[in-house]
Design an enzyme around this catalytic site. Sequence first.
Site, PDB file in Angstrom:
ATOM      1  N   SER A  11       0.824  -1.204   0.000  1.00 33.53           N
ATOM      2  CA  SER A  11       0.000   0.000   0.000  1.00 33.53           C
ATOM      3  C   SER A  11       0.861   1.258   0.000  1.00 33.53           C
ATOM      4  O   SER A  11       1.732   1.424   0.854  1.00 33.53           O
ATOM      5  CB  SER A  11      -0.904   0.009   1.228  1.00 33.53           C
ATOM      6  OG  SER A  11      -1.560   1.255   1.345  1.00 33.53           O
ATOM      7  N   HIS A  36      -1.511  -1.059  -3.983  1.00 30.33           N
ATOM      8  CA  HIS A  36      -2.746  -0.772  -3.258  1.00 30.33           C
ATOM      9  C   HIS A  36      -2.863   0.724  -2.983  1.00 30.33           C
ATOM     10  O   HIS A  36      -1.935   1.340  -2.468  1.00 30.33           O
ATOM     11  CB  HIS A  36      -2.731  -1.550  -1.940  1.00 30.33           C
ATOM     12  CG  HIS A  36      -4.033  -1.560  -1.210  1.00 30.33           C
ATOM     13  ND1 HIS A  36      -5.061  -2.411  -1.531  1.00 30.33           N
ATOM     14  CD2 HIS A  36      -4.469  -0.828  -0.156  1.00 30.33           C
ATOM     15  CE1 HIS A  36      -6.070  -2.224  -0.713  1.00 30.33           C
ATOM     16  NE2 HIS A  36      -5.735  -1.257   0.128  1.00 30.33           N
ATOM     17  N   ASP A  38      -5.098   3.418  -0.958  1.00 28.17           N
ATOM     18  CA  ASP A  38      -6.097   3.635   0.082  1.00 28.17           C
ATOM     19  C   ASP A  38      -6.720   5.015  -0.098  1.00 28.17           C
ATOM     20  O   ASP A  38      -6.092   6.037   0.202  1.00 28.17           O
ATOM     21  CB  ASP A  38      -5.462   3.524   1.466  1.00 28.17           C
ATOM     22  CG  ASP A  38      -5.116   2.084   1.822  1.00 28.17           C
ATOM     23  OD1 ASP A  38      -6.035   1.261   1.878  1.00 28.17           O
ATOM     24  OD2 ASP A  38      -3.924   1.797   2.036  1.00 28.17           O
ATOM     25  N   MET A  40      -9.188   7.644   1.163  1.00 31.32           N
ATOM     26  CA  MET A  40      -9.902   7.980   2.397  1.00 31.32           C
ATOM     27  C   MET A  40     -10.505   9.377   2.284  1.00 31.32           C
ATOM     28  O   MET A  40      -9.847  10.301   1.791  1.00 31.32           O
ATOM     29  CB  MET A  40      -8.945   7.920   3.586  1.00 31.32           C
ATOM     30  CG  MET A  40      -8.239   6.592   3.765  1.00 31.32           C
ATOM     31  SD  MET A  40      -7.183   6.645   5.235  1.00 31.32           S
ATOM     32  CE  MET A  40      -6.312   5.080   5.069  1.00 31.32           C
ATOM     33  N   MET A  71     -12.322   3.787   0.795  1.00 34.48           N
ATOM     34  CA  MET A  71     -12.814   3.954   2.162  1.00 34.48           C
ATOM     35  C   MET A  71     -13.548   5.293   2.213  1.00 34.48           C
ATOM     36  O   MET A  71     -13.112   6.256   2.850  1.00 34.48           O
ATOM     37  CB  MET A  71     -11.656   3.888   3.153  1.00 34.48           C
ATOM     38  CG  MET A  71     -11.119   2.486   3.338  1.00 34.48           C
ATOM     39  SD  MET A  71      -9.743   2.404   4.507  1.00 34.48           S
ATOM     40  CE  MET A  71      -8.385   2.645   3.364  1.00 34.48           C
ATOM     41  N   MET A 140     -10.739  -6.462   6.723  1.00 38.58           N
ATOM     42  CA  MET A 140      -9.921  -5.490   7.447  1.00 38.58           C
ATOM     43  C   MET A 140      -9.472  -6.136   8.759  1.00 38.58           C
ATOM     44  O   MET A 140     -10.300  -6.506   9.596  1.00 38.58           O
ATOM     45  CB  MET A 140     -10.709  -4.215   7.715  1.00 38.58           C
ATOM     46  CG  MET A 140     -11.072  -3.422   6.465  1.00 38.58           C
ATOM     47  SD  MET A 140      -9.640  -2.962   5.448  1.00 38.58           S
ATOM     48  CE  MET A 140      -8.692  -1.968   6.610  1.00 38.58           C
ATOM     49  N   ASP A 178      -6.025  -6.833   5.191  1.00 39.44           N
ATOM     50  CA  ASP A 178      -5.376  -5.525   5.187  1.00 39.44           C
ATOM     51  C   ASP A 178      -5.182  -5.036   6.614  1.00 39.44           C
ATOM     52  O   ASP A 178      -6.157  -4.776   7.322  1.00 39.44           O
ATOM     53  CB  ASP A 178      -6.261  -4.546   4.405  1.00 39.44           C
ATOM     54  CG  ASP A 178      -5.613  -3.175   4.238  1.00 39.44           C
ATOM     55  OD1 ASP A 178      -4.557  -2.929   4.827  1.00 39.44           O
ATOM     56  OD2 ASP A 178      -6.192  -2.344   3.495  1.00 39.44           O
TER      57      ASP A 178
END
Length: 221
Positions: A11, A36, A38, A40, A71, A140, A178
């Site tokens: 990530s 990856h 992420d 957010m 997310m 998660m 993750d």
Amino acid sequence: MKQRSLMFSPSLLGGDFSRAGEELSIIAASGADYAHFDIMDGSFVPEITFGAKFVEDLRPLSDLVFDIHLMIENPEKHIERFIKAGADMITVHAESTRHLWRVLSMIKESGKDAGVAINPGTPVSFIESVLPIVDSVLVMTVNPGWGGQRFIPQMIDKIQELDSRRTDGGLRYIIGADGGIGKKNIRELYLNGLDLAIMGTSFFSEDDKGGFLHELEGLVE
């Protein structure tokens, strides 16, 4: 022992955003097949990271599979933009939308792989209805929103349940995890059904990142 390979998706959250292009090259050089991202929004999770333009700007720099983890609240509003940005695989949280089937269908109809993620407090039964259509399920193993958290060992039971449901139902999704993954738990995760390990802090804290992934592979052989 299961006769399958373990895949890795480092990530970028664990790297240096000011050197994102270089970090992407480091991921590729390590032997990983996925990168990856992420995403957010500061609402579904407390932190804010980056958006579709970040993905779009990095896309020409790499042939890695771009694994986009949304997310964010109401992901259906943003799916098209991330597809255009160059996503190969888009994972949405089951808790983030009232229209989960619709969102996953949007991703699949675009020709991309569709994944569903569940938080530590969400049971596997919550996503039972979409398991036949998803390409991946992401468990998660920490509370989402921050890097460097401690692994929650009870999440191994979820991975085992997903593996059993996959076998019993003749389903084909891959199982990812993750958060807090490393040398101490990779073997147990793998033996319980893990296919894809997502790592940020543990990956980028290693000097020899290719050697680190090779060592993890050796631990599950």
